[in-house]
Design a protein around this motif. Structure first.
Motif, PDB file in Angstrom:
ATOM      1  N   ILE A 117      73.757  14.211 -58.136  1.00 44.33           N
ATOM      2  CA  ILE A 117      74.860  13.249 -58.165  1.00 44.33           C
ATOM      3  C   ILE A 117      75.038  12.764 -56.734  1.00 44.33           C
ATOM      4  CG2 ILE A 117      77.312  12.915 -58.603  1.00 44.33           C
ATOM      5  CD1 ILE A 117      77.125  15.072 -60.760  1.00 44.33           C
ATOM      6  N   LYS A 118      74.592  11.539 -56.468  1.00 44.54           N
ATOM      7  CA  LYS A 118      74.567  11.015 -55.104  1.00 44.54           C
ATOM      8  C   LYS A 118      75.942  10.563 -54.623  1.00 44.54           C
ATOM      9  CE  LYS A 118      70.188  11.212 -53.785  1.00 44.54           C
ATOM     10  NZ  LYS A 118      69.756  11.893 -52.548  1.00 44.54           N
ATOM     11  N   SER A 119      76.695   9.924 -55.505  1.00 45.97           N
ATOM     12  CA  SER A 119      78.043   9.477 -55.120  1.00 45.97           C
ATOM     13  C   SER A 119      78.901   9.337 -56.358  1.00 45.97           C
ATOM     14  CB  SER A 119      78.000   8.164 -54.336  1.00 45.97           C
ATOM     15  OG  SER A 119      77.474   7.133 -55.128  1.00 45.97           O
ATOM     16  N   ILE A 120      80.206   9.328 -56.127  1.00 53.04           N
ATOM     17  CA  ILE A 120      81.146   9.259 -57.242  1.00 53.04           C
ATOM     18  C   ILE A 120      82.400   8.533 -56.793  1.00 53.04           C
ATOM     19  CG2 ILE A 120      82.094  11.533 -56.683  1.00 53.04           C
ATOM     20  CD1 ILE A 120      82.483  11.980 -59.696  1.00 53.04           C
ATOM     21  N   SER A 121      82.932   7.683 -57.642  1.00 55.35           N
ATOM     22  CA  SER A 121      84.229   7.041 -57.383  1.00 55.35           C
ATOM     23  C   SER A 121      85.061   7.151 -58.651  1.00 55.35           C
ATOM     24  CB  SER A 121      84.050   5.582 -56.965  1.00 55.35           C
ATOM     25  OG  SER A 121      83.413   4.838 -57.976  1.00 55.35           O
ATOM     26  N   ARG A 122      86.330   7.396 -58.468  1.00 55.52           N
ATOM     27  CA  ARG A 122      87.162   7.696 -59.640  1.00 55.52           C
ATOM     28  C   ARG A 122      88.568   7.138 -59.501  1.00 55.52           C
ATOM     29  NH1 ARG A 122      89.572  13.573 -61.565  1.00 55.52           N
ATOM     30  NH2 ARG A 122      90.064  12.967 -63.706  1.00 55.52           N
ATOM     31  N   GLU A 123      89.080   6.613 -60.584  1.00 56.95           N
ATOM     32  CA  GLU A 123      90.502   6.327 -60.728  1.00 56.95           C
ATOM     33  C   GLU A 123      90.966   7.206 -61.885  1.00 56.95           C
ATOM     34  OE1 GLU A 123      91.371   2.166 -60.949  1.00 56.95           O
ATOM     35  OE2 GLU A 123      90.645   1.801 -58.905  1.00 56.95           O
ATOM     36  N   ALA A 124      91.558   8.327 -61.519  1.00 57.04           N
ATOM     37  CA  ALA A 124      91.850   9.401 -62.467  1.00 57.04           C
ATOM     38  C   ALA A 124      92.632   8.908 -63.674  1.00 57.04           C
ATOM     39  CB  ALA A 124      92.630  10.515 -61.765  1.00 57.04           C
ATOM     40  N   GLY A 125      92.154   9.319 -64.845  1.00 63.54           N
ATOM     41  CA  GLY A 125      92.809   8.965 -66.088  1.00 63.54           C
ATOM     42  C   GLY A 125      92.344   7.654 -66.671  1.00 63.54           C
ATOM     43  N   SER A 126      91.598   6.864 -65.898  1.00 59.27           N
ATOM     44  CA  SER A 126      91.166   5.556 -66.362  1.00 59.27           C
ATOM     45  C   SER A 126      89.639   5.455 -66.421  1.00 59.27           C
ATOM     46  CB  SER A 126      91.723   4.454 -65.458  1.00 59.27           C
ATOM     47  OG  SER A 126      91.297   3.187 -65.905  1.00 59.27           O
ATOM     48  N   ARG A 127      89.003   5.557 -65.244  1.00 62.36           N
ATOM     49  CA  ARG A 127      87.560   5.320 -65.226  1.00 62.36           C
ATOM     50  C   ARG A 127      86.903   5.992 -64.029  1.00 62.36           C
ATOM     51  NH1 ARG A 127      85.100  -0.793 -65.722  1.00 62.36           N
ATOM     52  NH2 ARG A 127      82.944  -0.262 -66.269  1.00 62.36           N
ATOM     53  N   THR A 128      85.654   6.420 -64.208  1.00 61.91           N
ATOM     54  CA  THR A 128      84.845   7.034 -63.150  1.00 61.91           C
ATOM     55  C   THR A 128      83.464   6.412 -63.161  1.00 61.91           C
ATOM     56  OG1 THR A 128      85.997   9.163 -63.159  1.00 61.91           O
ATOM     57  CG2 THR A 128      83.735   9.170 -62.380  1.00 61.91           C
ATOM     58  N   LYS A 129      82.925   6.167 -61.964  1.00 62.04           N
ATOM     59  CA  LYS A 129      81.532   5.734 -61.824  1.00 62.04           C
ATOM     60  C   LYS A 129      80.758   6.835 -61.104  1.00 62.04           C
ATOM     61  CE  LYS A 129      81.730   0.676 -61.940  1.00 62.04           C
ATOM     62  NZ  LYS A 129      80.679   0.434 -62.943  1.00 62.04           N
ATOM     63  N   LEU A 130      79.562   7.104 -61.637  1.00 60.05           N
ATOM     64  CA  LEU A 130      78.740   8.205 -61.150  1.00 60.05           C
ATOM     65  C   LEU A 130      77.340   7.666 -60.861  1.00 60.05           C
ATOM     66  CD1 LEU A 130      79.618  11.299 -61.109  1.00 60.05           C
ATOM     67  CD2 LEU A 130      78.142  11.555 -63.096  1.00 60.05           C
ATOM     68  N   ALA A 131      76.840   7.875 -59.633  1.00 55.55           N
ATOM     69  CA  ALA A 131      75.483   7.457 -59.280  1.00 55.55           C
ATOM     70  C   ALA A 131      74.579   8.683 -59.267  1.00 55.55           C
ATOM     71  CB  ALA A 131      75.467   6.781 -57.914  1.00 55.55           C
ATOM     72  N   VAL A 132      73.524   8.670 -60.071  1.00 53.07           N
ATOM     73  CA  VAL A 132      72.652   9.843 -60.199  1.00 53.07           C
ATOM     74  C   VAL A 132      71.213   9.488 -59.847  1.00 53.07           C
ATOM     75  CG1 VAL A 132      74.091  10.991 -61.919  1.00 53.07           C
ATOM     76  CG2 VAL A 132      72.349   9.368 -62.675  1.00 53.07           C
ATOM     77  N   TYR A 133      70.469  10.517 -59.420  1.00 55.66           N
ATOM     78  CA  TYR A 133      69.069  10.333 -59.020  1.00 55.66           C
ATOM     79  C   TYR A 133      68.262  11.544 -59.471  1.00 55.66           C
ATOM     80  CZ  TYR A 133      64.971  10.044 -55.959  1.00 55.66           C
ATOM     81  OH  TYR A 133      63.693  10.008 -55.476  1.00 55.66           O
ATOM     82  N   SER A 134      67.048  11.308 -59.936  1.00 61.15           N
ATOM     83  CA  SER A 134      66.196  12.399 -60.419  1.00 61.15           C
ATOM     84  C   SER A 134      65.111  12.726 -59.403  1.00 61.15           C
ATOM     85  CB  SER A 134      65.555  12.025 -61.758  1.00 61.15           C
ATOM     86  OG  SER A 134      64.664  13.045 -62.173  1.00 61.15           O
ATOM     87  N   ASN A 135      64.965  14.013 -59.074  1.00 58.26           N
ATOM     88  CA  ASN A 135      63.890  14.468 -58.190  1.00 58.26           C
ATOM     89  C   ASN A 135      62.579  14.659 -58.946  1.00 58.26           C
ATOM     90  OD1 ASN A 135      65.389  14.739 -55.688  1.00 58.26           O
ATOM     91  ND2 ASN A 135      66.502  16.386 -56.695  1.00 58.26           N
ATOM     92  N   ASN A 136      62.642  14.530 -60.265  1.00 62.66           N
ATOM     93  CA  ASN A 136      61.467  14.655 -61.104  1.00 62.66           C
ATOM     94  C   ASN A 136      61.240  13.316 -61.811  1.00 62.66           C
ATOM     95  OD1 ASN A 136      59.490  15.209 -63.028  1.00 62.66           O
ATOM     96  ND2 ASN A 136      60.370  17.189 -63.612  1.00 62.66           N
ATOM     97  N   PRO A 137      60.125  12.622 -61.530  1.00 57.56           N
ATOM     98  CA  PRO A 137      59.908  11.292 -62.131  1.00 57.56           C
ATOM     99  C   PRO A 137      59.850  11.311 -63.653  1.00 57.56           C
ATOM    100  CG  PRO A 137      57.922  12.098 -61.004  1.00 57.56           C
ATOM    101  CD  PRO A 137      59.036  13.009 -60.626  1.00 57.56           C
TER     102      PRO A 137
END
Length: 356
Positions: free
Chosen positions: A205-225
């Motif tokens: 999980i590279k980064s995360i931004s959240r407005e609690a109770g409403s919405r969250t954005k999550l940026a993910v990356y895989s070390n295995n192609p």
């Protein structure tokens, strides 16, 4: 509690009781036999030619009677174990032992929960205290304050909830634990617990931004192609992400692919809106984004939420324009600028509406 610590506490308490019996002399020593529990009290005396203080000194002749190997300057241990310490001495010994046990218990609890700092725990709601909730974490209670609650969430006694441990402080009354339901790391830890690929490091999980109770954005990356990071977090039929959404009482979660290319990352962050072009200024940490006319309101989101979360997720100030505005087409659309701070209400009023 370690056995040796308790035995040392008992020795110190008995030593305090002995000093009441024999005065304030520092040459009294209490030893508890670790095998059979027998208690012995010794008076340590220095071997001298001529005794000036009978409490701390012993003559060489008397020392030789006890052991021929003693010489001047040696320390002789003379057993002086009293038959009965007496009621007052026993009470004092008890107080010292109880105090030591409480100190060690408090220290043990602090160390136990300090290890859980920056992690999630399961708590049981005890009662409501004003606008806060008292939550039992097992051996200690924590207070979920109003500032750390998601707006609109209500809890009831005996209800079990997940909490993020923000901080643990040691106080004279035991550890004081600060817990939160609004912290962005709560979502991250929930994914670590639910998604095995995140837990073992295959998916980051590279980064995360959240407005609690409403919405969250999550940026993910895989070390295995061979592993799709978004698919791993969503799970079959959305099973994994839905479990986390249920825990967060219906909070929406957008999972997007992280990219080292800032333009691609920003484009992904504005999902579900489609993007025509992204121009990035690395020095200014800003980006200008062009979206189709019919996608502008989607890119901006309700009250600017989508753009705002994307800006926090990427770390870039994002300026969103419609295709019409960017290329001076007849249709006029308002632009929207998503800054990294929370002062968006005033910006919204200045920008006006983004309707056609």
């Amino acid at each position: 509690m370690d056995k040796e610590i308790l035995l040392e506490a008992i020795e110190n308490s008995l030593l305090a009781a002995c000093k009441n019996e024999y005065g304030k002399s520092d040459n009294i020593k209490v030893v508890i036999n670790r095998d059979n529990g027998k208690v012995l009290v010794f008076s340590e005396k220095t071997v001298v030619e001529e005794v000036e203080d009978k409490v701390t000194e012993i003559s060489l002749a008397d020392a030789k009677l006890k052991d021929a190997h003693y010489d001047l300057g040696d320390i002789v241990q003379i057993e002086v174990t009293p038959r009965n310490f007496g009621r007052i001495a026993a009470q004092k010994a008890k107080q010292v032992v109880v105090q030591k046990i409480r100190e060690e218990e408090r220290k043990s609890l602090y160390n136990q929960y300090y290890g859980k700092s920056k992690d999630i725990v399961t708590g049981v709601i005890q009662r409501k205290v004003g606008s806060s909730y008292s939550v039992n974490l097992g051996k200690v209670d924590a207070l979920l304050t109003e500032s750390e609650q998601v707006r609109g969430e209500e809890f009831y006694p005996t209800e079990r909830i997940k909490l993020y441990v923000v901080d643990v402080k040691d106080t004279s009354k035991g550890p004081r634990i600060t817990v939160s339901r609004t912290h962005p790391e709560l979502v991250k830890r929930l994914f670590e617990a639910e998604v095995s690929e995140v837990k073992d490091g295959t998916v980051e999980i590279k980064s995360i931004s959240r407005e609690a109770g409403s919405r969250t954005k999550l940026a993910v990356y895989s070390n295995n192609p061979e592993v799709d990071p978004v698919g791993a977090c969503v799970g079959m039929n959305g099973m994994r992400v839905n479990a986390i959404v249920d825990e967060l009482r219906g909070e929406k979660i957008d999972i997007i692919n992280w990219s080292q290319d800032s333009a691609v990352f920003i484009e992904n962050a504005l999902s579900p809106a489609k993007v025509i072009s992204v121009t990035v200024d690395e020095e200014e940490k800003s980006a200008s984004v062009v979206v189709p006319n019919h996608q502008l309101s989607l890119a901006i989101g309700k009250e600017g939420q989508n753009a705002r979360l994307a800006a926090r997720l990427t770390g870039y100030k994002i300026d969103i324009k419609s295709e019409a505005q960017a290329y001076d087409m007849p249709l006029k659309y308002e632009r929207y600028e998503a800054a990294l701070d929370d002062d968006y209400d005033a910006d919204m009023e200045e920008e006006g509406s983004w309707e056609e």
